[in-house]
Design a protein around this motif. Structure first.
Motif: not given
Length: 187
Positions: A156-183
């Motif tokens: 196990x090592x520290x990920x050099x992508x942690x912030x990018x992964x958090x941002x991608x995850x959260x942006x995806x959560x936002x997109x899913x929330x909007x999709x569900x409301x529009x649906x």
């Protein structure tokens, strides 16, 4: 009052006001992000508002338009992260074999995720919201799987992508929330 009833009422009022051009894009973003952050622990209000406001650049937008914008944000994030992973792999001779393998796995995950969000955007534009939802749910797994790869192996090592992964995850959560409301629509 449960979340869905509360948001449906808020969405109905905003939809009516949008029709009369009485609600600004900024107000729409703030109220939507507030509701999303209250209902989903994966969404931070400040991140949501700053991401969405930055992407709309002062233009007028409806909630369905914000859905398309949120999908573009995810795609841009994943594309940039994929480019970043390639740079790390090409420019870092000091990577351990384990880190290199994790980065190759992430590169594959992000490549698949970029295709997935492109497919989700086509489904969203065609009003196939259930299909867009399924595809974005799969996209949302990519950054988590990437991050877990660094933590769960024998070396196990520290990920050099942690912030990018958090941002991608959260942006995806936002997109899913909007999709569900529009649906669900305004009512």
């Amino acid at each position: 009052m449960n979340f869905f009833i509360s948001f449906s009422i808020s969405f109905s009022i905003i939809s009516i006001l949008e029709g009369f051009h009485l609600v600004s894009t900024e107000t729409l973003i703030e109220s939507s992000c507030k509701t999303f952050a209250q209902s989903d622990p994966n969404i931070d209000y400040g991140f949501c508002t700053s991401s969405m406001k930055g992407a709309t650049a002062g233009g007028r937008a409806t909630l369905p338009a914000l859905g398309a914008i949120s999908l573009r944000l995810v795609q841009d994030n994943l594309t940039d992260t994929r480019r970043h992973v390639r740079e790390i792999l090409n420019n870092s001779s000091m990577l351990s074999p384990y880190s290199r393998r994790c980065l190759h796995d992430c590169l594959e995950l992000f490549s698949d995720a970029v295709s997935g969000v492109e497919d989700a955007a086509r489904d969203y534009d065609a009003k196939r919201f259930d299909d867009a939802n399924v595809k974005m749910s799969a996209v949302m797994d990519a950054p988590t799987t990437c991050e877990d790869g660094f933590k769960e192996g024998p070396a196990a090592v520290a990920s050099p992508l942690s912030k990018r992964n958090r941002d991608a995850f959260e942006l995806s959560a936002i997109a899913l929330s909007i999709i569900n409301v529009v649906r669900r629509g305004p009512g």
